[in-house]
Design an enzyme around this catalytic site. Structure first.
Site, short mmCIF file in Angstrom:
data_model
loop_
_atom_site.label_atom_id
_atom_site.label_comp_id
_atom_site.label_asym_id
_atom_site.label_seq_id
_atom_site.Cartn_x
_atom_site.Cartn_y
_atom_site.Cartn_z
N HIS A 1 33.11 21.41 -17.53
CA HIS A 1 34.50 21.88 -17.52
C HIS A 1 35.02 21.93 -18.96
O HIS A 1 35.48 20.92 -19.49
CB HIS A 1 35.37 20.93 -16.70
CG HIS A 1 34.95 20.81 -15.27
ND1 HIS A 1 33.80 20.17 -14.88
CD2 HIS A 1 35.54 21.25 -14.13
CE1 HIS A 1 33.69 20.21 -13.56
NE2 HIS A 1 34.74 20.87 -13.08
N ASP B 1 46.61 18.23 -12.37
CA ASP B 1 47.20 18.66 -11.10
C ASP B 1 46.39 18.10 -9.93
O ASP B 1 46.95 17.64 -8.94
CB ASP B 1 47.20 20.19 -11.01
CG ASP B 1 48.18 20.86 -11.96
OD1 ASP B 1 49.37 20.50 -11.90
OD2 ASP B 1 47.77 21.72 -12.74
N HIS C 1 38.03 26.69 -16.24
CA HIS C 1 38.12 25.34 -15.67
C HIS C 1 36.74 24.75 -15.40
O HIS C 1 36.37 23.76 -16.02
CB HIS C 1 38.93 25.37 -14.36
CG HIS C 1 39.04 24.03 -13.71
ND1 HIS C 1 40.09 23.17 -13.96
CD2 HIS C 1 38.23 23.38 -12.84
CE1 HIS C 1 39.91 22.06 -13.26
NE2 HIS C 1 38.79 22.17 -12.57
N GLU D 1 46.21 1.76 1.82
CA GLU D 1 44.87 1.17 1.72
C GLU D 1 44.05 1.74 0.56
O GLU D 1 43.37 1.00 -0.15
CB GLU D 1 44.10 1.36 3.04
CG GLU D 1 44.61 0.54 4.19
CD GLU D 1 45.72 1.25 4.98
OE1 GLU D 1 46.17 0.67 5.98
OE2 GLU D 1 46.10 2.38 4.59
N PHE E 1 40.23 0.45 8.81
CA PHE E 1 40.90 1.22 7.77
C PHE E 1 40.09 1.34 6.49
O PHE E 1 40.56 1.91 5.51
CB PHE E 1 42.29 0.63 7.48
CG PHE E 1 43.19 0.66 8.69
CD1 PHE E 1 43.21 1.75 9.54
CD2 PHE E 1 43.99 -0.42 9.00
CE1 PHE E 1 44.02 1.78 10.66
CE2 PHE E 1 44.80 -0.41 10.13
CZ PHE E 1 44.82 0.69 10.97
N HIS F 1 41.55 1.59 16.93
CA HIS F 1 41.55 0.41 16.07
C HIS F 1 40.27 -0.43 16.19
O HIS F 1 40.18 -1.50 15.60
CB HIS F 1 42.77 -0.46 16.37
CG HIS F 1 44.03 0.06 15.75
ND1 HIS F 1 44.47 1.34 15.95
CD2 HIS F 1 44.93 -0.53 14.92
CE1 HIS F 1 45.60 1.53 15.28
NE2 HIS F 1 45.90 0.41 14.64
#
Length: 683
Positions: free
Chosen positions: A33, A175, A281, A433, A458, A494
């Site tokens: 890049h 960005d 880019h 998380e 999670f 869960h």
């Protein structure tokens, strides 16, 4: 800080040299890049040459400012800058070895096997790379952890007379970084905590790989960050060094907020046909365009990897001299500190060396045998507190689940880490998380022993940061409770089913799933002594028996990942294996099978990762190859057990998602019990 008194010409030449080295490296590799390093060279120049307390000769000194290149795809910006600044190579302990951290030869081998100049910056590959970046948003989340670490260290170790910690963390982001959800999570935490030692410089160039950002992005980033509690400063032109300096001065003058500096830049600046396009880019410019860009800069068009006379000397006169003075002053304070505060200095020495203080494990409890037993999340809380009490620089917290995770530190003096109150060791991450895991990595990269806690399911949100902790060889600790269908009534959303296998699949992440309270203690004892790999503790919500260790083998066997828990005379007819809350099912099944006249061995497997690292003789001693009748029981999927049960082995566990109901009814519904183990052993 004032700029070095040198001409604008040498300043421009230095910036353009960063650009040209970056272009040449990308073009030579035919991969990379180029546009972002060309656009952001003035920012890297301004930070290193005129802003940061950074000593290229001592790139690991504890009082340095930190620089994080969160847009890791622009890695050549960092490599070119570190080379020109003259950062010295170090060993793993931070001692200079005499050579260059990044040589011109390394840059010439950008993105090639064996070069420290990898496609994205990799922590510890070369001094000056503060963290591994590339997955967008990861670096900025690490930077929040670094800023939190400085606040914590300053609150706990600085005295009225002696200031050891007063550094800033700068992160350069794109960005793409700020589009990622983790960045907003991390920014939200930083704003809430009022981390005025944190500065993000946002490259607002309106270009991503697909094209203009307006294809998918129309946020007013300034308003957004003001809403998140940040000080927002704008710079209209990345090439305006004076404006950059004034913006950074506004950050340094702000005493109650982190700062976002929004910098307008032109991607591929100087390349006449590709600047300000997505063509600059993610792909090389082409040698013809490289030559035209060099011509625009007034540098030799055909010279590759060219460093003009005076550029290295210019950096040596700027960041080199300023950094040497700053690190020398810090060393003077450190010398005085060791005499004035010997106990605190001893703690810091252990921390700087990545070691644990003497006596860190002296209060780890031993648990009495108990048929009713306890949930491993509860025994984990007791062991965690016993350890953290004796490791003063162990800090962490939960994503709003500390009461359920049992991850809160409750001993006297533990305290809370809150906005403007930074001495406490209990961190509150809110329901964020991914940022929590990234921040925990930032804490560890700063020398602390950071931990992060949540429900095991999670880890789906944390996986990117967990993976990076392993790539970086950081001892990040994950406390992960509610580990299986034992969650019960909360149901399949869960109940983690595939997560054990998913986490075990991450190379270098040691996944511990202890089978009773004493295994919890011994797994912690083992994990804490591993300072170059992360550990995940996978813990139950429901009770399991605390085994009688006068009848069964010592839990010290956990240090080898797997061990013979109970045995028979001679060669076993069957080997039963289990982990966590299903281990007792293997124990109960063994008793039933023994009563049937079978010769049975029970193997506890709290950490497959460590067991796999043992020598073949030990593995074969525990699991004799000739015994092919093997049964594993675990309330997850089979995949990670296949290696240990073999092609003829049987598995009692999950083959689908879970169900909602009382946990014992859910186990019964899916047939995960001692009877099923007995049946499988006899099949």
């Amino acid at each position: 800080m004032p700029m070095t008194a040198t001409s604008t010409d040498i300043q421009t030449l230095a910036i353009d040299t960063i650009r040209c080295l970056s272009m040449d490296a990308v073009q030579t590799a035919n991969s990379g890049h180029p546009g972002t390093p060309m656009a952001l060279a003035p920012i890297a120049y301004q930070l290193f040459q005129n802003t940061m307390d950074y000593d290229p000769a001592k790139p690991h000194w504890p009082g340095r400012d930190r620089f994080v290149l969160s847009c890791g795809h622009a890695s050549m910006l960092l490599y070119s800058t570190l080379h020109l600044v003259g950062v010295k190579a170090t060993d793993r302990y931070g001692k200079p070895t005499g050579g260059e951290s990044i040589s011109l030869e390394d840059i010439k081998k950008f993105r090639q096997i064996g070069s420290v100049c990898a496609g994205h910056p990799e922590y510890a590959e070369a001094a000056g790379i503060e963290t591994t970046t590339g997955p967008l948003g990861a670096g900025v989340s690490n930077s929040v952890g670094m800023a939190m670490a400085e606040k914590w260290l300053a609150a706990n170790y600085n005295t009225d007379d002696l200031t050891l910690f007063n550094y800033n963390t700068y992160a350069l982001c794109s960005d793409g970084d700020l589009m990622e959800g983790i960045a907003t999570e991390a920014a939200s935490i930083a704003g809430h905590l009022k981390l005025d030692n944190l500065c993000w410089l946002y490259d607002d160039n309106n270009i991503t790989i697909e094209g203009d950002t307006d294809l998918a992005f129309s946020e007013d980033m300034g308003k957004k960050f003001e809403g998140l509690g940040w000080n927002v400063v704008n710079v209209d032109d990345a090439n305006d060094i004076d404006a950059l300096g004034k913006a950074i001065a506004k950050f340094q003058a702000c005493s109650d907020k982190p700062t976002l500096i929004i910098v307008k830049s032109i991607i591929g600046y100087g390349a006449p046909n590709k600047q300000n396009t997505h063509g600059a880019h993610g792909a090389p410019l082409g040698w013809d365009e490289v030559a035209l860009a060099k011509k625009a800069y007034g540098l030799p068009e055909d010279e590759k990897f060219y460093v003009p006379d005076g550029v290295r000397e210019h950096f040596a006169e700027g960041v080199g001299k300023r950094g040497a003075t700053a690190s020398s002053q810090w060393e003077d304070v450190w010398t005085k500190y060791q005499a004035a505060e010997p106990q605190k200095a001893a703690e810091l020495k252990a921390m700087f060396a990545g070691e644990l203080p003497e006596g860190w494990d002296k209060d780890i409890p031993v648990f009495e045998a108990d048929e009713k037993g306890d949930a491993t999340r509860n025994s984990s809380g007791k062991v965690l507190n016993a350890i953290a009490k004796n490791i003063p620089f162990m800090i962490g917290g939960s994503a709003d689940l500390a009461p359920s995770n049992k991850s809160d530190l409750k001993f006297e003096g533990a305290g809370e880490f809150l906005p403007g109150q930074y001495a406490g060791r209990n961190l509150h991450f809110g329901i964020r998380e991914h940022a929590m895991a990234g921040i925990a990595n930032g804490l560890c990269l700063s020398g602390l022993r950071g931990y992060a806690a949540t429900f095991f399911v999670f880890t789906d949100y944390m996986r990117g940061a967990m993976r990076l902790s392993s790539i970086m060889h950081q001892p990040t600790l994950y406390v992960l409770t509610h580990d299986s269908i034992g969650v019960g009534e909360d149901g399949p959303t869960h109940q983690p089913i595939e997560h054990l296998t998913a986490c075990r699949a991450i190379p270098g992440l040691n996944v511990f799933r202890p089978g009773d309270s004493n295994e919890v203690a011994e797994c912690y004892r083992t994990a804490m002594q591993i300072n170059d790999h992360p550990s995940a503790f996978v813990l139950s919500r429901q009770n399991m028996p605390t085994l009688d260790r006068s009848k069964y083998a010592s839990a010290a066997g956990c240090a080898r990942g797997g061990y013979i828990l109970s045995d028979c005379e001679g060669t076993p007819d069957v080997i039963l294996m289990g982990s966590g809350s299903e281990l007792f099912m293997a124990v109960d099944a063994a008793e039933a099978l023994t009563a049937q006249g079978k010769k049975v061995r029970v193997v506890s497997m709290p950490c497959m990762d460590l067991f796999a690292q043992q020598d073949a003789s030990y593995i074969n001693e525990v699991l004799p190859p000739e015994v092919t009748n093997r049964v594993a029981v675990e309330a997850g999927i089979q995949m990670s057990w296949d290696r240990w049960i073999g092609s003829q082995g049987k598995f009692v566990g999950m083959h689908s998602f879970g169900a909602s109901g009382p946990y014992d009814a859910v186990y019964e519904h899916f047939g995960i019990n001692a009877d099923s183990v007995v049946k499988a052993a006899n099949a």
